[in-house]
Design an enzyme around this catalytic site. Structure first.
Site, short mmCIF file in Angstrom:
data_model
loop_
_atom_site.label_atom_id
_atom_site.label_comp_id
_atom_site.label_asym_id
_atom_site.label_seq_id
_atom_site.Cartn_x
_atom_site.Cartn_y
_atom_site.Cartn_z
N ARG A 52 -8.60 0.61 4.06
CA ARG A 52 -8.58 -0.65 3.31
C ARG A 52 -7.26 -1.36 3.61
NH1 ARG A 52 -4.20 0.02 1.54
NH2 ARG A 52 -4.53 -1.78 0.23
N GLY A 53 -7.16 -2.60 3.10
CA GLY A 53 -6.03 -3.45 3.48
C GLY A 53 -6.50 -4.30 4.65
N ALA A 54 -6.33 -5.62 4.53
CA ALA A 54 -6.95 -6.53 5.50
C ALA A 54 -6.65 -6.18 6.97
CB ALA A 54 -6.54 -7.97 5.17
N ARG A 95 -17.11 -5.87 4.17
CA ARG A 95 -16.04 -6.33 3.26
C ARG A 95 -15.80 -7.81 3.58
NH1 ARG A 95 -11.48 -3.11 0.98
NH2 ARG A 95 -11.94 -4.55 -0.68
N ASP A 243 -5.44 -11.43 1.84
CA ASP A 243 -6.69 -11.09 2.54
C ASP A 243 -7.27 -12.28 3.29
OD1 ASP A 243 -6.58 -9.03 0.15
OD2 ASP A 243 -7.76 -8.21 1.80
N LYS A 254 -5.84 -9.09 -3.75
CA LYS A 254 -6.46 -8.20 -4.73
C LYS A 254 -6.51 -8.82 -6.11
CE LYS A 254 -8.01 -5.06 -4.21
NZ LYS A 254 -9.47 -4.81 -4.15
#
Ligand code: MRU
Length: 349
Positions: A52-54, A95, A243, A254
């Site tokens: 996760r994490g852009a 996502r 993001d 987030k």
């Protein structure tokens, strides 16, 4: 910039043709790497936030795509290209808010189209090379952002951050956390207030984990304590990742980032957003055009508890991201420099 960690969250093992991910759902109590070798396992890993994490999602998607295409036995360019497009759509849907995944896959699509007269094995090799270039560019961008971001951090100061925009969320170092690591390397003696970041707890599970591993003084707070901490005057910077950034600077990050940003503005604390240029969506005019991902309700009611924390059948809304209005953001830092409000990023068409 010195290496901060002896591991990376996304690794591609060239010799074994395998994508290896640090399973972030198990942190901070267990450090386990998982091997990804199929489309289903890649999509599952992205959807369930094992990666996760852009930027990290974008890099895993790029290597994952190259690996899946390499294993695909097509007889013609068209067969290969159709499979690429099918995978691209499936991955982007996994996502939807973070734009880096879609930007990287569009970039790889341009590579395929440029090589349409070439033999298929050469196209496959080029896709893998492109994924490596994307990863290497991300590392270089994070180093640049650390240097630009350092001007916002004073020795002996305290900063607040939200979610995880550190080493775990990128190729190396981080976006929002990269200037903190650089400041730490220079002996600045800083304190980082980490919001726990409900409902997935990326702040407490991931940000506190990696900052403490790096030896940075870390103070964990619940999200609803942010205003109180900011009111004390000790925190001089609120720094986050992103993001997706719209052309006017509205920034998706987030869920809860905008709440803290509003509080920071109230107490005169600048909010600085740090992310690579690839997070700017040059087709998106404002934050209203950003698609927000909604997730399962049990992430709020059940996931982190021994017993359910809401009455049975409670209706739940679980947006994973929110949009901070650009007027609340003092600066947006990318590898190209420091942009200041008002923002006017250019369309690329
Ligand atoms: O749902 P996540 O954990 O992927 O959300 C991550 C964030 O919101 C980060 O702040 C953002 O992706 C930037 S990571 C450098």
């Amino acid at each position: 910039m010195k290496e901060v960690f002896d591991f990376n969250a996304v690794i591609y093992r060239l010799d074994e043709k395998k994508l290896v991910l640090l399973d972030q759902t198990l942190l901070p109590t267990e450090e386990r790497f998982i091997e990804i070798s199929s489309e289903d396992s890649l999509i599952e890993a992205i959807k369930s936030l094992r990666v996760r994490g852009a930027p990290a999602i974008g890099i895993a998607g790029a290597f994952g795509m190259a690996m899946l295409i390499e294993n695909y036995s097509a007889l013609s360019f068209l067969g290969l290209y159709n499979e690429f497009k099918r995978l691209k759509n499936a991955l982007i849907k996994s996502r939807p808010t973070a734009v880096n995944l879609s930007n990287n896959l569009c970039r790889m699509e341009r590579v395929i189209l440029e090589l349409k007269e070439e033999e298929l094995y050469k196209i496959k090799m080029r896709l893998l090379e492109e994924a490596s270039i994307i990863r290497d560019e991300d590392i270089a961008a994070n180093v640049k952002m650390a240097e630009y971001g350092l001007e916002y951090i004073q020795p002996g100061s305290a900063v607040m951050t939200y979610c995880n925009a550190g080493h775990l969320a990128v190729s190396k170092y981080g976006t929002a956390l990269s200037p903190i690591y650089l400041a730490h390397e220079k002996g600045y003696d800083i304190t980082v207030y980490v919001c726990e970041t409900r409902p997935f707890l990326q702040g407490s599970r991931l940000t506190a984990y990696e900052l403490m591993k790096a030896g940075v003084r870390t103070v964990l707070i619940c999200d609803n304590m942010a205003a109180s901490v900011l009111s004390h005057g000790e925190v001089s910077l609120f720094v986050t990742g992103c993001d997706r950034i719209a052309l006017n600077g509205d920034t998706a990050n987030k869920i809860g980032t905008s709440t803290v940003s509003i509080c920071a503005a109230h107490y005169g604390v600048p909010h600085v957003v740090i992310g690579p240029e690839s997070t700017i969506d040059r087709k998106c005019e404002t934050g209203n055009d950003i698609e927000i991902e909604y997730r399962r309700g049990d992430e709020i009611t059940d996931m982190w508890f021994n017993r359910t924390m809401a009455p049975e059948n409670t209706e739940v809304s679980n947006p994973a991201f929110d949009v901070t209005s650009s007027n609340l953001i003092s600066a947006i830092i990318t590898e190209n420099g420091v942009y200041k409000y008002p923002y006017n990023f250019k369309r690329n068409d």
